[in-house]
Design an enzyme around this catalytic site. Structure first.
Site, mmCIF file in Angstrom:
data_model
loop_
_atom_site.group_PDB
_atom_site.id
_atom_site.type_symbol
_atom_site.label_atom_id
_atom_site.label_comp_id
_atom_site.label_asym_id
_atom_site.label_seq_id
_atom_site.Cartn_x
_atom_site.Cartn_y
_atom_site.Cartn_z
ATOM 1 N N SER A 22 43.395 44.743 36.710
ATOM 2 C CA SER A 22 42.254 43.885 36.389
ATOM 3 C C SER A 22 42.157 43.634 34.893
ATOM 4 O O SER A 22 41.066 43.623 34.306
ATOM 5 C CB SER A 22 40.941 44.502 36.911
ATOM 6 O OG SER A 22 39.929 43.528 36.973
ATOM 7 N N LYS A 79 39.336 36.790 38.855
ATOM 8 C CA LYS A 79 40.771 36.860 38.562
ATOM 9 C C LYS A 79 41.631 36.460 39.750
ATOM 10 O O LYS A 79 42.831 36.228 39.595
ATOM 11 C CB LYS A 79 41.139 38.268 38.084
ATOM 12 C CG LYS A 79 40.454 38.647 36.766
ATOM 13 C CD LYS A 79 40.887 40.030 36.284
ATOM 14 C CE LYS A 79 40.240 40.344 34.943
ATOM 15 N NZ LYS A 79 39.081 41.215 35.043
ATOM 16 N N LYS A 123 40.795 42.041 45.717
ATOM 17 C CA LYS A 123 40.329 42.259 44.349
ATOM 18 C C LYS A 123 38.909 42.819 44.317
ATOM 19 O O LYS A 123 38.053 42.392 45.078
ATOM 20 C CB LYS A 123 40.380 40.927 43.579
ATOM 21 C CG LYS A 123 40.151 41.051 42.086
ATOM 22 C CD LYS A 123 41.368 41.653 41.412
ATOM 23 C CE LYS A 123 41.073 41.962 39.946
ATOM 24 N NZ LYS A 123 40.170 43.140 39.792
ATOM 25 N N SER A 145 35.090 40.472 38.198
ATOM 26 C CA SER A 145 36.549 40.361 38.135
ATOM 27 C C SER A 145 37.182 39.753 39.379
ATOM 28 O O SER A 145 38.398 39.521 39.396
ATOM 29 C CB SER A 145 37.179 41.734 37.862
ATOM 30 O OG SER A 145 37.013 42.089 36.505
#
Length: 388
Positions: free
Chosen positions: A129, A69, A231, A66
């Site tokens: 997320s 992202k 993140k 993720s």
């Protein structure tokens, strides 16, 4: 035993004008070597210069999970910044984007065939997320998620992310979907620099949408007030990953950990990298923006000299104890000829430690210099023929 290294790599994002030397030309490294960590790859980067302070397998393409992202959110933020998107624009949730949420997939829990605003989608991507929000925004911007992945790859190329290739907007497993820890640090640096209005979202600890409140998975946000992003990521293939940034005493560092064994491990390893980086380095600013740094000679101009200045502070990260050893010199571009525009490069300032080049940064013209009249130019040409 993994091979540890300390390296100086020229910045590749944000068009930074600071150029750094190679390690072989560097005086002395930090007193304590970087930590040994149990993961697949890591990078610790100085935000201001883009310099890599420590790394293991920095160029190795790995599944980013993720952390992908960050590119999705970056494209959204830049679209908002340019006016192509508005925060209040409503985004449709297609069957392809909609998700229920499983142990392998994180969701914002957007309603099927419903809508949400761009700014809510952005929060859902960064904080929760949300795979659904990422896909919905990809379709909203590019029509399809594969088309959006093409935009991601073009942006990666522009930023200098040489070991990255994106196949989707979420980071769900795909054999061709890869990114290196160095590339993700470059991307994080671009987000912090280019998305100043939206970067505070990366520090938000929770977001509630559709009556469902979810917390940010970046554990450091709850335990370290100097950490303000960015993140997390996890899949069974990628392991536990974290890109984070912290700012202490005017110094910002970016850490990327990939392939750790647990959520706790990725947080602890990031803490260890920050502790080492902030403990072993200090900031030196041998010259500041606008300070007079001499005058560059100009040929065939109404003025024979133009003041040379920095466009930004000459800020260097050096091993602790070496700040006082930094010496500077100015070098002007030979053969400067009018007309010269304000802001044109007219030379450079060079920093050395123990006589070895450490870094350099361009100097620019503080003002424009117009071309001289015909007779002055003729006279200067005549003098040049006689070597004067």
């Amino acid at each position: 035993m993994k091979k540890l290294s300390f390296s100086l790599i020229a910045p590749l994002a944000m068009g930074s004008c600071l150029v750094l030397s190679s390690l072989s030309a560097f005086a002395a490294g930090p007193a304590v070597p970087p930590p040994t960590l149990e993961n697949k790859a890591y990078v610790l980067m100085d935000y201001d210069s883009g310099r890599i302070l420590a790394q293991v397998n920095a160029e190795m393409p790995l599944p980013p999970a993720s952390m992908t992202k960050m590119m999705t959110s970056y494209i959204i933020e830049q679209s908002l910044k340019s006016g192509r998107l508005k925060q209040t624009d409503q985004v449709h949730v297609s069957q392809n984007a909609w998700c229920r949420g499983t142990s392998e997939e994180s969701c914002m829990y957007l309603p099927l065939n419903g809508t949400a605003s761009v700014i809510d989608m952005l929060r859902g991507i960064i904080i929760q997320s949300g795979n659904d929000a990422s896909k919905a925004m990809a379709e909203h911007i590019a029509g399809t998620e594969p088309a959006f992945a093409e935009l991601m790859n073009k942006e990666a190329q522009r930023l200098g992310m040489t070991q990255s290739h994106f196949m989707n907007a979420t980071g769900l497993p795909d054999p061709q979907h890869k990114a290196s820890s160095r590339d993700l640090a470059i991307l994080a640096r671009a987000i912090i620099h280019d998305s100043t209005e939206y970067y505070p979202i990366y520090a938000e600890k929770e977001f509630k949408f559709n009556n469902i409140k979810q917390g940010n998975r970046n554990a450091l946000l709850y335990t370290d007030p100097t950490v303000d992003g960015l993140k997390t990521g996890h899949t069974s293939e990628a392991g536990f990953c974290l890109t984070a940034s912290a700012k202490r005493d005017g110094m910002r560092l970016i850490s990327v950990v990939m392939g750790a064994n647990s959520m706790q491990a990725r947080a602890d390893q990031t803490r260890a990298l920050f502790a080492w980086g902030f403990g072993q380095f200090e900031r030196a600013v041998p010259a500041r923006t606008g300070a007079p740094l001499g005058q560059a000679p100009v040929r065939f101009g109404k003025e024979d000299l133009v003041p040379a200045v920095l466009q930004q502070d000459f800020s260097l990260l050096v091993p602790r104890g070496q700040a006082q050893q930094v010496k500077t010199s100015v070098q002007y571009t030979p053969g400067l000829t009018a007309p010269i525009q304000q802001g044109a490069v007219v030379g450079k300032i060079v920093a050395t430690i123990d006589g070895q080049t450490y870094a350099e940064q361009p100097l620019v013209a503080q003002q424009a210099v117009e071309e001289a009249g015909f007779f002055k130019r003729l006279w200067q040409r005549i003098l040049s023929w006689f070597g004067k």
